[in-house]
Write a protein that holds these residues in place. Structure first.
Motif, PDB file in Angstrom:
ATOM      1  N   PRO A 120       0.921  -1.266  -0.131  1.00 48.39           N
ATOM      2  CA  PRO A 120      -0.109   0.058  -0.021  1.00 48.39           C
ATOM      3  C   PRO A 120       0.838   1.327   0.106  1.00 48.39           C
ATOM      4  N   GLN A 164       2.654   2.075  -2.104  1.00 44.67           N
ATOM      5  CA  GLN A 164       2.574   2.653  -3.392  1.00 44.67           C
ATOM      6  C   GLN A 164       1.666   3.348  -3.704  1.00 44.67           C
ATOM      7  N   GLN A 165       0.699   3.741  -2.816  1.00 50.08           N
ATOM      8  CA  GLN A 165      -0.640   4.309  -2.921  1.00 50.08           C
ATOM      9  C   GLN A 165      -0.372   5.675  -2.104  1.00 50.08           C
ATOM     10  N   ASP A 209      -1.895   9.199  -3.299  1.00 47.78           N
ATOM     11  CA  ASP A 209      -3.259   9.400  -3.147  1.00 47.78           C
ATOM     12  C   ASP A 209      -3.715   9.609  -1.612  1.00 47.78           C
ATOM     13  N   GLY A 268      -8.975  -3.328  -1.341  1.00 44.22           N
ATOM     14  CA  GLY A 268      -7.568  -2.585  -1.043  1.00 44.22           C
ATOM     15  C   GLY A 268      -7.619  -2.169   0.215  1.00 44.22           C
ATOM     16  N   TRP A 322      -7.197   2.989   3.811  1.00 43.12           N
ATOM     17  CA  TRP A 322      -6.436   4.186   4.108  1.00 43.12           C
ATOM     18  C   TRP A 322      -7.542   5.220   4.679  1.00 43.12           C
TER      19      TRP A 322
END
Length: 182
Positions: A15, A17-18, A21, A164, A167
């Motif tokens: 995660p 890599q997100q 966002d 996912g 977050w």
């Protein structure tokens, strides 16, 4: 009035890599965001670091500064450490501060900076007896660890969740604690 400062830290789990966002989400909530990474996570995001710095207006940090250098970040109002790997959770709970982000979150306990952590570990790692001890140690020290029902729930090794990484959970808690609002 200045915006509350969020230190958004990540370790080397998929995660991370997100993270851009997550930064945008936190900024939309009203935060001034500073990004810190474990050295491995910084390697994973190497090519993305300049865009993260442009997005936040702050340098991305993964190493301790020299003692004579001034700190380049404003003081944190709240810290989110997500994703937190098995290694980072255990290092933090044991006080092993060989990495910059682990040192900051360990010190945050003593400084009483509100800290939210959400692991990203698989079901095999959590069978190790140290993991539950680490979660308990951090919770007892005042860290809000979002793990288990209502937080991150492990999946099987190599299995990806279609929904996912959640977050919104740690970022929502940070906004609640800091009183940030869009």
């Amino acid at each position: 009035m200045s915006r509350p400062v969020l230190y958004l830290f990540g370790s080397a789990a998929p995660p991370v890599q997100q993270l851009s966002d997550a930064v945008r989400h936190a900024q939309a909530t009203g935060f001034d965001v500073c990004v810190g990474l474990t050295p491995t996570a910084a390697g994973w995001l190497g090519g993305e670091v300049p865009s993260l710095e442009e997005l936040t207006g702050h340098p991305v940090r993964s190493e301790y500064k020299q003692p004579t250098e001034a700190d380049v970040w404003p003081d944190a109002d709240v810290i989110v450490f997500a994703p937190v790997t098995f290694n980072s959770m255990n290092s933090w709970a044991l006080g092993l501060t060989n990495h910059f982000v682990i040192g900051v979150v360990a010190e945050a306990i003593g400084k009483r900076i509100p800290t939210v952590a959400m692991p990203c570990v698989n079901a095999a790692y959590v069978q190790h007896p140290q993991f539950d001890r680490s979660v308990e140690t951090l919770r007892n020290a005042g860290v809000l660890v979002l793990y288990g029902p209502g937080g991150f729930e492990p999946n099987q090794p190599g299995e990806r969740r279609p929904e996912g990484y959640p977050w919104h959970l740690p970022l929502g808690e940070a906004a609640r604690v800091a009183g940030a609002a869009p």
